[in-house]
Enzyme design. Structure first.
Site, PDB file in Angstrom:
ATOM      1  N   LYS A   2     100.131-127.810   6.403  1.00 12.77           N
ATOM      2  CA  LYS A   2     100.090-128.086   7.936  1.00 12.77           C
ATOM      3  C   LYS A   2     100.571-129.690   7.847  1.00 12.77           C
ATOM      4  CE  LYS A   2     100.427-126.837  12.474  1.00 12.77           C
ATOM      5  NZ  LYS A   2     102.218-126.297  12.809  1.00 12.77           N
ATOM      6  N   TYR A   3     101.607-129.894   9.203  1.00 11.84           N
ATOM      7  CA  TYR A   3     101.592-131.290   9.519  1.00 11.84           C
ATOM      8  C   TYR A   3     100.643-131.744  11.107  1.00 11.84           C
ATOM      9  CZ  TYR A   3     103.578-135.827  11.299  1.00 11.84           C
ATOM     10  OH  TYR A   3     103.604-137.140  12.388  1.00 11.84           O
ATOM     11  N   LYS A  55     104.036-132.561  -0.592  1.00 10.25           N
ATOM     12  CA  LYS A  55     102.258-133.608  -0.699  1.00 10.25           C
ATOM     13  C   LYS A  55     102.791-133.135  -2.316  1.00 10.25           C
ATOM     14  CE  LYS A  55      99.295-134.725   1.511  1.00 10.25           C
ATOM     15  NZ  LYS A  55      98.463-135.157   2.339  1.00 10.25           N
ATOM     16  N   ARG A  68      87.450-142.359  -7.318  1.00 10.00           N
ATOM     17  CA  ARG A  68      87.221-143.959  -8.044  1.00 10.00           C
ATOM     18  C   ARG A  68      86.708-145.476  -6.632  1.00 10.00           C
ATOM     19  NH1 ARG A  68      91.618-146.178  -4.519  1.00 10.00           N
ATOM     20  NH2 ARG A  68      93.046-144.350  -3.942  1.00 10.00           N
TER      21      ARG A  68
HETATM   22  P1  ADP Z   1      97.555-140.462  -0.971  1.00 12.57           P
HETATM   23  O1  ADP Z   1      97.585-139.639  -2.003  1.00 12.57           O
HETATM   24  O2  ADP Z   1      98.754-141.160  -0.855  1.00 12.57           O
HETATM   25  O3  ADP Z   1      97.040-141.446  -0.287  1.00 12.57           O
HETATM   26  P2  ADP Z   1      96.890-138.641   1.141  1.00 12.57           P
HETATM   27  O4  ADP Z   1      96.597-136.724   0.724  1.00 12.57           O
HETATM   28  O5  ADP Z   1      95.390-138.784   0.905  1.00 12.57           O
HETATM   29  O6  ADP Z   1      97.748-139.130  -0.040  1.00 12.57           O
HETATM   30  O7  ADP Z   1      97.735-139.139   3.000  1.00 12.57           O
HETATM   31  C1  ADP Z   1      97.769-139.915   2.902  1.00 12.57           C
HETATM   32  C2  ADP Z   1      98.481-140.606   4.139  1.00 12.57           C
HETATM   33  O8  ADP Z   1      99.510-139.406   5.023  1.00 12.57           O
HETATM   34  C3  ADP Z   1      97.559-139.831   5.405  1.00 12.57           C
HETATM   35  O9  ADP Z   1      96.534-140.663   5.963  1.00 12.57           O
HETATM   36  C4  ADP Z   1      97.859-139.637   6.922  1.00 12.57           C
HETATM   37  O10 ADP Z   1      98.627-140.838   7.382  1.00 12.57           O
HETATM   38  C5  ADP Z   1      99.822-138.701   6.320  1.00 12.57           C
HETATM   39  N1  ADP Z   1      99.105-136.836   5.867  1.00 12.57           N
HETATM   40  C6  ADP Z   1      98.720-137.069   4.476  1.00 12.57           C
HETATM   41  N2  ADP Z   1      98.550-135.385   4.916  1.00 12.57           N
HETATM   42  C7  ADP Z   1      98.782-134.819   6.126  1.00 12.57           C
HETATM   43  C8  ADP Z   1      99.581-133.808   7.091  1.00 12.57           C
HETATM   44  N3  ADP Z   1      99.146-132.712   6.675  1.00 12.57           N
HETATM   45  N4  ADP Z   1      99.557-134.332   8.755  1.00 12.57           N
HETATM   46  C9  ADP Z   1      99.839-135.581   8.767  1.00 12.57           C
HETATM   47  N5  ADP Z   1      99.622-136.754   8.191  1.00 12.57           N
HETATM   48  C10 ADP Z   1      99.619-136.516   7.131  1.00 12.57           C
HETATM   49  P1  ADP Z   2      93.526-146.508  -1.281  1.00 11.01           P
HETATM   50  O1  ADP Z   2      92.865-144.735  -1.121  1.00 11.01           O
HETATM   51  O2  ADP Z   2      92.065-147.312  -2.774  1.00 11.01           O
HETATM   52  O3  ADP Z   2      93.557-147.536  -0.276  1.00 11.01           O
HETATM   53  P2  ADP Z   2      95.726-146.843  -1.893  1.00 11.01           P
HETATM   54  O4  ADP Z   2      96.196-145.264  -1.677  1.00 11.01           O
HETATM   55  O5  ADP Z   2      96.315-147.912  -1.614  1.00 11.01           O
HETATM   56  O6  ADP Z   2      93.926-146.565  -2.184  1.00 11.01           O
HETATM   57  O7  ADP Z   2      96.115-147.155  -3.572  1.00 11.01           O
HETATM   58  C1  ADP Z   2      95.129-148.401  -3.386  1.00 11.01           C
HETATM   59  C2  ADP Z   2      96.281-148.342  -5.378  1.00 11.01           C
HETATM   60  O8  ADP Z   2      96.028-147.802  -6.427  1.00 11.01           O
HETATM   61  C3  ADP Z   2      98.454-149.222  -5.003  1.00 11.01           C
HETATM   62  O9  ADP Z   2      98.271-150.133  -6.233  1.00 11.01           O
HETATM   63  C4  ADP Z   2      98.635-147.298  -4.832  1.00 11.01           C
HETATM   64  O10 ADP Z   2      99.668-147.749  -5.471  1.00 11.01           O
HETATM   65  C5  ADP Z   2      98.019-146.966  -6.619  1.00 11.01           C
HETATM   66  N1  ADP Z   2      97.730-145.064  -6.863  1.00 11.01           N
HETATM   67  C6  ADP Z   2      96.934-144.709  -5.831  1.00 11.01           C
HETATM   68  N2  ADP Z   2      96.488-143.085  -6.404  1.00 11.01           N
HETATM   69  C7  ADP Z   2      97.776-143.558  -7.731  1.00 11.01           C
HETATM   70  C8  ADP Z   2      97.981-142.665  -8.009  1.00 11.01           C
HETATM   71  N3  ADP Z   2      97.884-141.251  -8.023  1.00 11.01           N
HETATM   72  N4  ADP Z   2      98.893-143.458  -9.575  1.00 11.01           N
HETATM   73  C9  ADP Z   2      99.053-144.270  -9.266  1.00 11.01           C
HETATM   74  N5  ADP Z   2      98.756-145.019  -8.755  1.00 11.01           N
HETATM   75  C10 ADP Z   2      98.605-144.904  -8.271  1.00 11.01           C
END
Ligand code: ADP
Ligand code: ADP
Ligand code: MG
Length: 446
Positions: A201-202, A158, A292
């Site tokens: 870990k997945y 990630k 946020r």
């Molecule tokens: P983002 O910043 O893009 O929201 P997150 O870390 O919140 O990233 O992860 C987004 C999604 O990816 C999670 O809601 C889940 O579906 C999947 N995911 C992230 N980490 C894991 C993990 N360790 N194992 C399984 N699914 C994961």
């Molecule tokens: P939420 O966690 O509120 O569901 P999303 O992951 O869907 O949010 O992200 C909301 C918006 O912000 C999307 O347009 C996404 O591409 C953007 N976004 C989220 N995190 C980041 C980041 N770290 N950098 C740039 N854009 C981001």
């Protein structure tokens, strides 16, 4: 109370914030890129000021121009919305230094909790279960292989600064690790201009459960319940609901307590969301915190009757929380669907263009948050989300029936959308039964 808020964002979230300000009798300043001159947020604000060319790094990410816009218009505060600068600690710090109130947490909290690696360390110290893994920054391939082996495959790579589901990749075995690293680093660099990576870990067949938090400057912290955001495509949320049908009262209490503990451990102030994954044995793990307002905040607003954006503004104005934990009522069931301009026939590719005709649904229990209108041209530079439909039913079945009815009423002409796909999704028997995990869409529809 704050007098004049500059909204450093665009689209539906900018409109959402402007609406809250109007109701609080606070003046608003919209900022817009050259291509957003005719956007709804530009039209609705009391004042609007152009901050640069369409590309986000020249406008909505252009820190100097935004601060300058606040100074020129006499705004005393900035609401960052989501995406763009909302989790940028340097920007929040700069606001503070310029005597502009950043409507969000202190920059030190963003540094700590907005960072996926640092926040996990802090959570471990606070005895909150976190997903096992490790930071890969400045590690050699050999060291990375060791961390992965110790964590145990399958693992997830990630982007440390990631968001919006980008820069995430599952790796099932060691042979695939090196190539996956290259791909994720490239993706992360492209999307976030930073190629720091960590691994986790997945978690197999998880549900995504998050808890909405409000915290004021006086140490009061409350939670507004959970949102289940398990329905995702490519790790990006599509449908969010509350209450989650996988939580019983006991688990709900435990997760909410962990979220409050997380917030207290970091002296966090303002609105925030603590995200967890729940595995099939109902173990939950801290995943990240979003420092946020989130896209899906209306789910909680409709369920509790609390306006989270107004609370953000009041907290930033130095007021105490208006609500006590035991006075919060959770009524019925709420579901939100994200309507995007994307083409299902071309692998859901974002599809900008002009909206030639538009009919938004209405009626009992329907809320629409959007930044579009008939005749509006969606620019190709930004996110493809057009509108959020939020429905409120007495129970989950009624909410699903309302969402179906609303999606059938919704007409967007001129650009392809995911409306038909959303309809298929909510008519699926397993969805109706609540029988799914985060890979539901990939497994069933692709
Ligand atoms: P983002 O910043 O893009 O929201 P997150 O870390 O919140 O990233 O992860 C987004 C999604 O990816 C999670 O809601 C889940 O579906 C999947 N995911 C992230 N980490 C894991 C993990 N360790 N194992 C399984 N699914 C994961
Ligand atoms: P939420 O966690 O509120 O569901 P999303 O992951 O869907 O949010 O992200 C909301 C918006 O912000 C999307 O347009 C996404 O591409 C953007 N976004 C989220 N995190 C980041 C980041 N770290 N950098 C740039 N854009 C981001
Ligand atoms: Mg997340």
């Amino acid at each position: 109370m704050l007098r004049k808020v500059l909204i450093a964002n665009r689209g539906e979230i900018a409109v959402r914030v402007i609406r809250a300000c109007k109701e609080l009798n606070i003046k608003t300043v919209a900022v817009y890129s050259e291509i957003d001159k005719d956007s709804l947020h530009t039209k609705l604000a009391d004042q609007a000021i152009c901050i640069g060319k369409p590309a986000a790094n020249q406008s909505y990410l252009n820190v100097n121009n935004i601060i300058e816009a606040a100074n020129v218009t006499g705004a005393d505060s900035i609401h960052p919305g989501f995406g763009f600068l909302s989790e940028n600690a340097k920007f929040a710090k700069m606001c503070e230094e310029c005597n502009i109130k950043f409507i969000g947490p202190k920059y030190t909290s963003i540094e700590q909790m907005g960072d996926k690696v640092k926040s996990k360390e802090l959570m471990k110290h606070a005895d909150i279960p976190v997903i096992p893994g490790g930071d890969l920054k400045e590690k050699s391939l050999k060291e990375i292989k060791e961390i992965a082996k110790k964590t145990g495959y399958p693992i997830m790579l990630k982007a440390s600064n990631g968001g919006g589901g980008k820069g995430i990749r599952i790796v099932k075995k060691e042979q695939d690790l090196e190539e996956a690293l290259i791909i994720v680093k490239k993706e992360a660099k492209q999307a976030f201009n930073n190629d720091d990576i960590y691994l986790e870990k997945y978690i197999e067949n998880p549900r995504h459960i998050e808890v909405q938090i409000l915290a004021d400057e006086f140490g009061n912290v409350i939670h507004l319940g959970e949102r289940d955001c398990t329905i995702q495509r490519k790790n990006q949320k599509i449908l969010e609901e509350s209450p989650s049908i996988i939580l019983d009262d006991n688990l709900r209490e435990k997760i909410s307590k962990a979220a409050i503990k997380a917030v207290k451990a970091s002296n966090y102030i303002n609105a925030g969301t603590v995200e967890f994954l729940v595995d099939k044995n109902k173990n939950f793990y801290f995943m990240e915190m979003n420092t946020r307002i989130q896209v899906e905040h209306p789910v909680t607003e409709v369920l509790t009757g609390i306006d989270i954006v107004k609370e953000q503004i009041k907290i930033a104005s130095g007021e105490k929380l208006s609500y006590k934990q035991n006075k919060i009522n959770f009524t019925g069931h709420v579901i939100e669907a994200r309507v995007n301009a994307e083409n299902p026939k071309k692998n859901f590719m974002p599809s900008p263009g002009t909206i030639t005709g538009l009919n938004l649904p209405g009626g009992n229990g329907i809320r629409i948050d959007s930044g579009i209108y008939a005749g509006y041209t969606i620019p190709p530079y930004y996110d493809s989300m057009l509108a959020k439909i939020i429905v409120h039913g007495q129970n989950r079945n009624e909410a699903i029936a309302k969402l179906k009815r609303a999606l059938e009423e919704l007409i967007v002409e001129g650009v392809p959308t995911n409306i038909e796909f959303l309809l298929k999704l909510i008519e699926d028997e397993d969805f109706k039964k609540g029988n799914y995990d985060t890979s539901f869409i990939e497994k069933k529809f692709f």
